[in-house]
Design an enzyme around this catalytic site. Structure first.
Site, short mmCIF file in Angstrom:
data_model
loop_
_atom_site.label_atom_id
_atom_site.label_comp_id
_atom_site.label_asym_id
_atom_site.label_seq_id
_atom_site.Cartn_x
_atom_site.Cartn_y
_atom_site.Cartn_z
N CYS A 65 37.90 37.19 47.98
CA CYS A 65 39.13 37.91 48.29
C CYS A 65 38.72 39.12 49.12
CB CYS A 65 39.94 38.26 47.04
SG CYS A 65 39.21 39.47 45.92
N HIS A 98 19.70 36.05 34.70
CA HIS A 98 20.08 36.59 33.39
C HIS A 98 21.43 36.08 32.89
CE1 HIS A 98 17.34 40.42 33.56
NE2 HIS A 98 16.70 39.31 33.87
C1 RB5 Z 1 44.75 41.53 49.10
O1 RB5 Z 1 45.31 42.46 49.97
C2 RB5 Z 1 43.66 42.18 48.28
O2 RB5 Z 1 44.21 43.02 47.32
C3 RB5 Z 1 42.81 41.11 47.63
O3 RB5 Z 1 42.24 40.32 48.61
C4 RB5 Z 1 41.65 41.60 46.77
O4 RB5 Z 1 40.87 42.52 47.45
C5 RB5 Z 1 41.98 42.01 45.41
O5 RB5 Z 1 41.13 42.38 44.60
#
Ligand code: RB5
Length: 142
Positions: A65, A98
């Site tokens: 993400c 670990h």
């Molecule tokens: C999306 O904008 C962002 O919040 C997501 O990709 C991530 O970084 C969340 O932890």
């Protein structure tokens, strides 16, 4: 060895880059999306990937993400998933030695593709050390 991949919109570009690298290396991949930059919710993709790993459809999973934080939190809600958010090669090695991390999380907005590739390489080649670490992992699932 099957590796499952999943990302939200913040991690999709890095996922594409790592997917290409893993394909060249000959790994079998399951890509669970997303595959566009349209905004999606990371909990959905973190869970999808963790369920694939915990359910045995894949042996390992890599999630992406923007920061790597949200999707790792989501993955770790699934019993049996041990997802490590790594921002260095050293963290990647330790997460396998670990913690026997069966999932890796990377931040597409914070980690460069080159470093991410080195992190993935280290994580895939390192081995779990067992012993006292196995006892601790067993405690996680109790
Ligand atoms: C999306 O904008 C962002 O919040 C997501 O990709 C991530 O970084 C969340 O932890």
């Amino acid at each position: 060895m099957i590796i499952a991949l999943a990302a939200d919109h913040g991690g999709v570009e890095l996922k594409k880059y790592i997917r290409e690298y893993l394909r060249e290396e000959g790994y079998k991949l399951v890509d669970l999306g997303t595959n566009s930059d349209e905004s999606v919710d990371y909990p959905i993709y973190g869970r999808l990937c963790a369920e694939a790993v915990a359910g045995g459809k894949a042996q390992l999973g890599i999630v992406f993400c923007g920061s790597g934080i949200g999707i790792s939190i989501a993955a770790n809600r699934v019993k049996g998933a041990r997802c490590a958010l790594c921002t260095s090669v050293e963290m990647a090695k330790l997460s396998k030695q670990h913690n026997n991390a069966n999932m890796l999380s990377l931040g597409g907005r914070l980690t460069s593709p080159e470093l991410a590739k080195e992190i993935v390489k280290a994580w895939l080649s390192e081995e779990f050390q067992g012993g006292r670490h196995q006892r601790r992992i067993d405690l996680l699932d109790e």
